[in-house]
Design a protein around this motif. Structure first.
Motif, short mmCIF file in Angstrom:
data_model
loop_
_atom_site.label_atom_id
_atom_site.label_comp_id
_atom_site.label_asym_id
_atom_site.label_seq_id
_atom_site.Cartn_x
_atom_site.Cartn_y
_atom_site.Cartn_z
N TYR A 75 -7.52 -12.72 8.18
CA TYR A 75 -8.08 -13.14 6.90
C TYR A 75 -8.47 -11.93 6.07
CZ TYR A 75 -8.32 -17.59 9.26
OH TYR A 75 -7.98 -18.73 9.94
N GLU A 76 -8.27 -12.10 4.75
CA GLU A 76 -8.75 -11.10 3.82
C GLU A 76 -9.11 -11.78 2.51
OE1 GLU A 76 -5.67 -8.19 3.42
OE2 GLU A 76 -4.39 -9.51 2.28
N ILE A 77 -10.01 -11.17 1.78
CA ILE A 77 -10.48 -11.75 0.53
C ILE A 77 -9.39 -11.61 -0.53
CG2 ILE A 77 -12.17 -11.51 -1.32
CD1 ILE A 77 -14.18 -10.70 0.85
N ARG A 78 -9.13 -12.72 -1.22
CA ARG A 78 -8.14 -12.69 -2.30
C ARG A 78 -8.77 -11.96 -3.48
NH1 ARG A 78 -3.52 -15.58 -4.84
NH2 ARG A 78 -2.89 -16.26 -2.78
N GLN A 79 -8.05 -11.03 -4.03
CA GLN A 79 -8.55 -10.24 -5.14
C GLN A 79 -8.69 -11.11 -6.39
OE1 GLN A 79 -9.62 -7.04 -4.64
NE2 GLN A 79 -9.15 -7.62 -2.55
N GLU A 80 -9.69 -10.82 -7.18
CA GLU A 80 -9.95 -11.58 -8.40
C GLU A 80 -8.75 -11.47 -9.33
OE1 GLU A 80 -13.50 -12.19 -11.62
OE2 GLU A 80 -13.32 -10.25 -10.65
N GLY A 81 -8.31 -12.62 -9.83
CA GLY A 81 -7.21 -12.65 -10.78
C GLY A 81 -5.84 -12.43 -10.16
N ALA A 82 -5.77 -12.33 -8.84
CA ALA A 82 -4.48 -12.10 -8.19
C ALA A 82 -3.59 -13.32 -8.37
CB ALA A 82 -4.68 -11.79 -6.71
N LYS A 83 -2.41 -13.11 -8.92
CA LYS A 83 -1.46 -14.20 -9.08
C LYS A 83 -0.66 -14.39 -7.81
CE LYS A 83 -1.10 -13.62 -14.02
NZ LYS A 83 -0.36 -13.09 -15.12
N HIS A 84 -0.53 -13.31 -7.07
CA HIS A 84 0.25 -13.36 -5.85
C HIS A 84 -0.46 -12.61 -4.75
CE1 HIS A 84 3.79 -15.21 -7.57
NE2 HIS A 84 3.71 -14.37 -8.57
N PHE A 85 -0.07 -12.96 -3.56
CA PHE A 85 -0.51 -12.28 -2.36
C PHE A 85 0.01 -10.85 -2.43
CE2 PHE A 85 -0.15 -11.63 2.26
CZ PHE A 85 -1.37 -12.14 2.65
N HIS A 86 -0.76 -9.87 -1.96
CA HIS A 86 -0.22 -8.52 -1.95
C HIS A 86 0.59 -8.29 -0.67
CE1 HIS A 86 -4.27 -8.05 -0.14
NE2 HIS A 86 -3.61 -7.33 0.73
N HIS A 87 1.32 -7.20 -0.64
CA HIS A 87 2.27 -6.94 0.45
C HIS A 87 1.67 -5.97 1.47
CE1 HIS A 87 4.77 -8.97 -2.37
NE2 HIS A 87 4.76 -7.97 -3.22
N HIS A 88 2.28 -5.95 2.66
CA HIS A 88 1.75 -5.13 3.75
C HIS A 88 2.85 -4.29 4.42
CE1 HIS A 88 -1.32 -8.30 3.39
NE2 HIS A 88 -2.14 -7.34 3.74
N LEU A 89 2.44 -3.13 4.89
CA LEU A 89 3.27 -2.25 5.70
C LEU A 89 2.62 -2.20 7.08
CD1 LEU A 89 3.53 0.76 3.22
CD2 LEU A 89 5.15 -1.13 3.46
N ILE A 90 3.37 -2.56 8.13
CA ILE A 90 2.80 -2.60 9.48
C ILE A 90 3.55 -1.61 10.35
CG2 ILE A 90 2.33 -4.03 11.49
CD1 ILE A 90 2.35 -6.43 9.56
N CYS A 91 2.81 -0.67 10.93
CA CYS A 91 3.42 0.32 11.83
C CYS A 91 3.63 -0.31 13.21
CB CYS A 91 2.55 1.57 11.94
SG CYS A 91 3.29 2.82 13.02
N LEU A 92 4.85 -0.23 13.69
CA LEU A 92 5.20 -0.79 14.99
C LEU A 92 4.69 0.06 16.15
CD1 LEU A 92 8.86 -1.86 14.16
CD2 LEU A 92 6.85 -3.34 14.37
N ASP A 93 4.33 1.32 15.87
CA ASP A 93 3.81 2.19 16.93
C ASP A 93 2.30 2.08 17.09
OD1 ASP A 93 6.34 3.05 17.57
OD2 ASP A 93 6.11 5.05 16.72
N CYS A 94 1.56 2.34 16.02
CA CYS A 94 0.10 2.38 16.13
C CYS A 94 -0.58 1.09 15.66
CB CYS A 94 -0.46 3.58 15.36
SG CYS A 94 -0.30 3.45 13.56
N GLY A 95 0.15 0.22 14.98
CA GLY A 95 -0.41 -1.05 14.51
C GLY A 95 -1.16 -0.96 13.19
N GLU A 96 -1.19 0.22 12.58
CA GLU A 96 -1.88 0.38 11.31
C GLU A 96 -1.27 -0.55 10.25
OE1 GLU A 96 -3.28 3.94 8.32
OE2 GLU A 96 -1.39 4.20 9.38
N VAL A 97 -2.13 -1.12 9.43
CA VAL A 97 -1.69 -2.00 8.35
C VAL A 97 -2.12 -1.38 7.03
CG1 VAL A 97 -1.90 -4.28 7.31
CG2 VAL A 97 -1.93 -4.05 9.80
N ASN A 98 -1.16 -1.15 6.15
CA ASN A 98 -1.44 -0.64 4.81
C ASN A 98 -1.03 -1.69 3.80
OD1 ASN A 98 -2.43 2.12 5.23
ND2 ASN A 98 -0.43 2.44 6.15
N GLU A 99 -1.71 -1.68 2.67
CA GLU A 99 -1.46 -2.69 1.65
C GLU A 99 -0.73 -2.09 0.46
OE1 GLU A 99 -5.36 -4.15 0.75
OE2 GLU A 99 -5.50 -5.23 2.65
N ILE A 100 0.13 -2.90 -0.14
CA ILE A 100 0.81 -2.55 -1.38
C ILE A 100 0.27 -3.52 -2.43
CG2 ILE A 100 3.01 -2.41 -2.60
CD1 ILE A 100 4.37 -2.09 0.13
N GLN A 101 -0.43 -3.00 -3.41
CA GLN A 101 -1.05 -3.88 -4.41
C GLN A 101 -0.08 -4.28 -5.52
OE1 GLN A 101 -3.94 -5.32 -4.04
NE2 GLN A 101 -4.39 -4.19 -2.18
#
Length: 155
Positions: A91-117
């Motif tokens: 779960y994550e908080i939906r950003q105010e005024g967001a028309k769409h869900f933002h995108h994610h980059l997931i590292c298959l090695d370390c599991g880090e998740v980064n967001e693309i706004q």
């Protein structure tokens, strides 16, 4: 630090107003759940992780209550429920005024998740809408790969 406090207070006020507009009370359990989500907004917490943190703030809160609260907040578009392909809802908080869900980059090695706004799919969405006469309400894009840090470690 001060700017983080201002952002936190602003987000807190926005979420409280949204609940009140939708005619829901801000119970202590909902308050604790929202606080946990705001405090950990970049962590993509699972329901169980939210529950463990909520228990620290409101010890008498049960797991079922946290699940119900997360479901309610998702229905009200306060939260986005996401699955990164590991079978765990997060779960994550939906950003105010967001028309769409933002995108994610997931590292298959370390599991880090980064967001693309930025919304990278506007052209694709328009083509799908036009060609298939499909009314799109939202879209999600998740990239699975190797992050920069892991790539450097592999060299």
């Amino acid at each position: 630090m001060e700017s983080e406090a201002i952002i936190w207070q602003s987000e807190w006020k926005r979420l409280k107003k949204k609940l009140h507009r939708e005619k829901y009370k801000l119970t202590p359990q909902r308050e604790a759940t929202l606080q946990v989500l705001i405090e950990n907004e970049k962590s993509h917490l699972s329901a169980e992780e939210v529950y463990l943190r909520v228990k620290e703030k409101a010890p008498d809160t049960g797991l079922a209550t946290v699940y119900r609260t997360l479901d309610l907040l998702s229905e009200l578009d306060i939260l986005d429920k996401i699955n990164f392909g590991d079978g765990v809802a997060r779960y994550e908080i939906r950003q105010e005024g967001a028309k769409h869900f933002h995108h994610h980059l997931i590292c298959l090695d370390c599991g880090e998740v980064n967001e693309i706004q930025e919304d990278l799919l506007m052209d694709v969405e328009e083509k799908v809408s036009t060609k298939y006469h499909f009314l799109i309400k939202d879209h999600r894009l998740i990239f699975h790969g190797i992050c920069d840090s892991c790539q450097k470690q592999q060299k």
